[in-house]
Design a protein around this motif. Structure first.
Motif, short mmCIF file in Angstrom:
data_model
loop_
_atom_site.label_atom_id
_atom_site.label_comp_id
_atom_site.label_asym_id
_atom_site.label_seq_id
_atom_site.Cartn_x
_atom_site.Cartn_y
_atom_site.Cartn_z
N ARG A 208 49.19 -91.33 -61.73
CA ARG A 208 49.33 -89.93 -61.89
C ARG A 208 48.22 -89.14 -62.42
N LEU A 209 47.50 -89.61 -63.53
CA LEU A 209 46.37 -89.23 -63.91
C LEU A 209 45.19 -89.17 -62.96
N ALA A 210 44.83 -90.27 -62.43
CA ALA A 210 43.97 -90.25 -61.49
C ALA A 210 44.18 -89.35 -60.25
N ASN A 211 45.46 -89.16 -59.95
CA ASN A 211 45.56 -87.91 -58.82
C ASN A 211 45.57 -86.50 -59.40
N ASP A 212 45.79 -86.45 -60.60
CA ASP A 212 45.75 -84.90 -61.12
C ASP A 212 44.51 -84.63 -61.96
N SER A 213 43.55 -85.49 -62.04
CA SER A 213 42.27 -85.17 -62.58
C SER A 213 41.09 -86.03 -62.13
N ILE A 214 39.88 -85.51 -62.50
CA ILE A 214 38.76 -86.04 -62.13
C ILE A 214 37.97 -86.60 -63.33
N SER A 215 37.35 -87.56 -63.41
CA SER A 215 36.61 -88.09 -64.34
C SER A 215 35.28 -87.34 -64.53
N ILE A 216 34.92 -86.77 -65.66
CA ILE A 216 33.56 -86.25 -65.79
C ILE A 216 32.71 -86.76 -66.57
N LEU A 217 33.11 -87.70 -67.58
CA LEU A 217 32.33 -88.52 -68.46
C LEU A 217 33.05 -89.42 -69.22
N LYS A 218 32.56 -90.60 -69.51
CA LYS A 218 33.04 -91.91 -70.12
C LYS A 218 32.25 -91.99 -71.49
N THR A 219 32.94 -92.05 -72.52
CA THR A 219 32.12 -92.34 -74.07
C THR A 219 32.80 -93.51 -74.43
N GLY A 220 32.46 -93.82 -75.67
CA GLY A 220 33.03 -94.93 -76.26
C GLY A 220 34.38 -95.49 -76.28
N LEU A 221 35.28 -94.43 -76.25
CA LEU A 221 36.60 -94.82 -76.08
C LEU A 221 37.24 -94.18 -74.92
N CYS A 222 37.11 -92.87 -74.62
CA CYS A 222 37.76 -92.21 -73.66
C CYS A 222 37.14 -91.75 -72.36
N ASP A 223 37.96 -91.81 -71.33
CA ASP A 223 37.50 -91.38 -69.89
C ASP A 223 37.79 -89.71 -70.26
N PHE A 224 36.79 -89.12 -70.15
CA PHE A 224 37.14 -87.45 -70.03
C PHE A 224 37.17 -86.95 -68.77
N ARG A 225 38.48 -86.50 -68.59
CA ARG A 225 39.00 -85.97 -67.36
C ARG A 225 39.20 -84.40 -67.00
N LEU A 226 38.88 -83.93 -66.16
CA LEU A 226 39.16 -82.45 -65.79
C LEU A 226 40.35 -82.63 -64.89
N ALA A 227 41.45 -81.74 -65.38
CA ALA A 227 42.65 -81.67 -64.66
C ALA A 227 42.37 -80.79 -63.44
N ARG A 228 43.15 -81.03 -62.55
CA ARG A 228 42.52 -80.36 -61.22
C ARG A 228 43.19 -78.86 -61.08
N ASP A 229 43.86 -78.47 -62.09
CA ASP A 229 44.52 -77.04 -62.23
C ASP A 229 43.44 -76.00 -62.75
N CYS A 230 43.17 -75.25 -61.95
CA CYS A 230 42.02 -74.23 -62.24
C CYS A 230 42.79 -73.11 -63.13
N ARG A 231 44.02 -73.20 -63.21
CA ARG A 231 44.60 -71.98 -63.97
C ARG A 231 44.18 -71.74 -65.46
N TRP A 232 43.76 -73.20 -66.03
CA TRP A 232 43.31 -73.21 -67.50
C TRP A 232 42.42 -74.42 -67.31
N PRO A 233 41.08 -73.99 -68.28
CA PRO A 233 40.08 -74.86 -68.47
C PRO A 233 40.79 -76.18 -69.04
N TRP A 234 40.93 -77.16 -68.75
CA TRP A 234 42.06 -78.52 -69.06
C TRP A 234 41.33 -79.72 -69.00
#
Length: 136
Positions: A9-35
């Protein structure tokens, strides 16, 4: 120990923009809010307290990094940070830019209306801008 696998569900609802030491930073696919959605790349973790103490510190650091960058890029009135996980149990942290007058302001974003997709060019530009802000 099992290997990390991103919840579908996270894979479907968001797109990876950056990976850091711990986290995969993902952008939610909903443009109503920067998320942004931060997903600690650790297997079988559902709660922050299940992370090692070092990973808890890293999550705090990376959440601050995401929050600061999102505020800088968007000029948001408020940055909301939440790790709820009632539906998607895999640990993930929402970092959402909110503005007075945005959809459902000042109420919560969850369960409000229907997600609206980004236009490709706007999404790509926002991702590039966020990557720059996260790297500086």
């Amino acid at each position: 120990m099992d290997a990390f696998k991103l919840d579908h569900r996270l894979a479907n609802d968001s797109i990876s923009i950056l990976k850091t030491g711990l986290c995969d930073f993902r952008l939610a696919r909903d443009c109503r809010w920067p998320w942004l959605i931060l997903v600690p790349q650790r297997a079988d973790i559902t709660e922050i307290f299940e992370l090692t103490p070092l990973d808890q510190v890293m999550l705090t650091f990376e959440t601050e990094l995401a929050s600061t960058a999102l505020k800088k890029v968007t000029g948001a009135t408020k940055i909301n940070v939440a790790a709820i996980g009632n539906i998607v149990r895999q640990l993930h942290v929402h970092v959402v830019a909110r503005f007075e007058g945005d959809p459902n302001w000042p109420g919560p974003i969850w369960g409000y209306g229907k997600a609206e997709a980004y236009e490709d060019a706007k999404r790509n530009q926002f991702i590039e801008t966020m990557r720059e802000a996260l790297s500086s």
